[in-house]
Design a protein around this motif. Structure first.
Motif, PDB file in Angstrom:
ATOM      1  N   ALA A  45      -7.273   1.974   4.083  1.00  0.00           N
ATOM      2  CA  ALA A  45      -6.883   0.703   4.691  1.00  0.00           C
ATOM      3  C   ALA A  45      -5.697   0.051   3.990  1.00  0.00           C
ATOM      4  O   ALA A  45      -4.878  -0.619   4.628  1.00  0.00           O
ATOM      5  CB  ALA A  45      -8.077  -0.256   4.693  1.00  0.00           C
ATOM      6  N   TYR A  46      -5.603   0.255   2.661  1.00  0.00           N
ATOM      7  CA  TYR A  46      -4.546  -0.379   1.872  1.00  0.00           C
ATOM      8  C   TYR A  46      -3.873   0.656   0.968  1.00  0.00           C
ATOM      9  O   TYR A  46      -4.008   0.611  -0.257  1.00  0.00           O
ATOM     10  CB  TYR A  46      -5.114  -1.517   1.018  1.00  0.00           C
ATOM     11  CG  TYR A  46      -5.820  -2.588   1.801  1.00  0.00           C
ATOM     12  CD1 TYR A  46      -7.210  -2.628   1.859  1.00  0.00           C
ATOM     13  CD2 TYR A  46      -5.100  -3.559   2.484  1.00  0.00           C
ATOM     14  CE1 TYR A  46      -7.865  -3.611   2.577  1.00  0.00           C
ATOM     15  CE2 TYR A  46      -5.748  -4.555   3.206  1.00  0.00           C
ATOM     16  CZ  TYR A  46      -7.126  -4.573   3.258  1.00  0.00           C
ATOM     17  OH  TYR A  46      -7.768  -5.554   3.975  1.00  0.00           O
ATOM     18  N   PRO A  47      -3.145   1.603   1.548  1.00  0.00           N
ATOM     19  CA  PRO A  47      -2.522   2.657   0.729  1.00  0.00           C
ATOM     20  C   PRO A  47      -1.549   2.112  -0.309  1.00  0.00           C
ATOM     21  O   PRO A  47      -1.337   2.729  -1.350  1.00  0.00           O
ATOM     22  CB  PRO A  47      -1.809   3.528   1.770  1.00  0.00           C
ATOM     23  CG  PRO A  47      -1.639   2.651   2.971  1.00  0.00           C
ATOM     24  CD  PRO A  47      -2.820   1.743   2.979  1.00  0.00           C
ATOM     25  N   GLN A  48      -0.969   0.945  -0.037  1.00  0.00           N
ATOM     26  CA  GLN A  48      -0.006   0.374  -0.979  1.00  0.00           C
ATOM     27  C   GLN A  48      -0.663  -0.049  -2.291  1.00  0.00           C
ATOM     28  O   GLN A  48       0.008  -0.193  -3.321  1.00  0.00           O
ATOM     29  CB  GLN A  48       0.708  -0.832  -0.348  1.00  0.00           C
ATOM     30  CG  GLN A  48      -0.133  -2.101  -0.226  1.00  0.00           C
ATOM     31  CD  GLN A  48      -1.026  -2.125   1.004  1.00  0.00           C
ATOM     32  OE1 GLN A  48      -1.229  -1.109   1.657  1.00  0.00           O
ATOM     33  NE2 GLN A  48      -1.549  -3.302   1.341  1.00  0.00           N
ATOM     34  N   ALA A  49      -1.981  -0.237  -2.287  1.00  0.00           N
ATOM     35  CA  ALA A  49      -2.683  -0.667  -3.502  1.00  0.00           C
ATOM     36  C   ALA A  49      -2.944   0.491  -4.456  1.00  0.00           C
ATOM     37  O   ALA A  49      -3.149   0.281  -5.649  1.00  0.00           O
ATOM     38  CB  ALA A  49      -3.995  -1.348  -3.142  1.00  0.00           C
ATOM     39  N   GLY A  50      -2.949   1.717  -3.934  1.00  0.00           N
ATOM     40  CA  GLY A  50      -3.118   2.884  -4.794  1.00  0.00           C
ATOM     41  C   GLY A  50      -4.517   3.080  -5.338  1.00  0.00           C
ATOM     42  O   GLY A  50      -4.687   3.588  -6.449  1.00  0.00           O
ATOM     43  N   PHE A  51      -5.537   2.720  -4.568  1.00  0.00           N
ATOM     44  CA  PHE A  51      -6.906   2.885  -5.058  1.00  0.00           C
ATOM     45  C   PHE A  51      -7.229   4.336  -5.409  1.00  0.00           C
ATOM     46  O   PHE A  51      -8.030   4.602  -6.300  1.00  0.00           O
ATOM     47  CB  PHE A  51      -7.905   2.389  -4.005  1.00  0.00           C
ATOM     48  CG  PHE A  51      -7.926   0.906  -3.832  1.00  0.00           C
ATOM     49  CD1 PHE A  51      -7.313   0.314  -2.743  1.00  0.00           C
ATOM     50  CD2 PHE A  51      -8.552   0.095  -4.765  1.00  0.00           C
ATOM     51  CE1 PHE A  51      -7.325  -1.059  -2.573  1.00  0.00           C
ATOM     52  CE2 PHE A  51      -8.579  -1.284  -4.607  1.00  0.00           C
ATOM     53  CZ  PHE A  51      -7.956  -1.863  -3.512  1.00  0.00           C
TER      54      PHE A  51
END
Length: 247
Positions: A45-51
């Motif tokens: 859902a949030y690839p920019q966060a780099g989980f």
């Protein structure tokens, strides 16, 4: 039932909060989902966060938790970067004790950085016998605080002996462990393969020598604590000189 869902509250901090754009999320998951599954869905859902590629810590209801933790409806999950301090920001080393079942793939995702092309792993599992006695299960007990400190010390010893090692992870199970289940996982990683095997072997030998973790073997006809032969913990063994002898 298969269609049952749970809802958890997610608290994000520091760079994760900024990347996602919010510090508070409500997330729906299938019943029985683990933290690892939660992280996978967040990464999608949030690839920019780099989980899926960054080092971080997690807590469930204000207590540190591992990727294998099963979530319950109403849980509060906190996700945050390693706390500020003097440690090497590039390190992803993890040293943990857990009562949850060990899962190698999930653990490797936390430990191994993208820069590593060689990974060695060791998994210790519970066998069904000791000598001629049938084993029902094992029970592990540790001295919390000191055990994690000694695991981290082993990681430092590995890095000193093999400077090429970029990541070390050790996860040890506590409590009851059934036949066939993993009791310990060790991961060593480097850009190339020569040292990862030696480092992984060194880790398990040192764990058995210095880390205050004990096991009770529970047989079908009794039980016994297994204790080592040494009464005094020794220093690390001398480093082998692998240079060829002059001819």
């Amino acid at each position: 039932m298969k269609d049952e869902k749970i809802r958890v509250t997610i608290k994000l901090f520091a760079s994760f909060r900024e990347a996602v754009g919010s510090g508070d999320l409500t997330w729906e998951l299938p019943s029985g989902a683990t933290l690892d599954e939660l992280i996978r869905t967040l990464d999608q859902a949030y690839p920019q966060a780099g989980f899926g590629r960054r080092a971080f810590h997690m807590a469930v209801n204000h207590e540190y938790a591992s990727m294998e933790r099963t979530l319950q409806d109403g849980d509060e999950v906190a996700i945050f970067p390693p706390v500020s301090g003097g440690t090497d920001a590039k390190r992803r080393d993890v040293y943990e004790l857990t009562h949850e079942p060990l899962q190698l793939d999930a653990f490797m995702r936390r430990v191994v950085p993208p820069s590593c092309g060689a990974v060695a792993t060791f998994i210790g599992t519970v066998r069904d016998h000791t000598g001629d006695r049938q084993v029902s299960h094992l029970v592990y007990e540790a001295y919390p605080g000191m055990a994690e400190k000694m695991l981290a010390q082993i990681g430092e010893e590995i890095r000193e002996r093999w400077p090429s090692i970029q990541a070390v992870g050790i996860q040890h199970r506590l409590g009851k462990v059934d036949i066939g289940e993993a009791s310990v996982i060790i991961v060593t990683a480097a850009a190339h393969r020569p040292d990862v095997f030696d480092a992984c072997r060194y880790a398990i030998e040192r764990i058995k020598a210095v880390v205050p973790i004990w096991k009770k073997e529970v047989y079908i006809d009794g039980e016994a604590w297994v204790e080592g032969p040494h009464g005094t913990v020794t220093d690390p063994p001398p480093r082998e000189d692998k240079r060829s002898a002059p001819t």
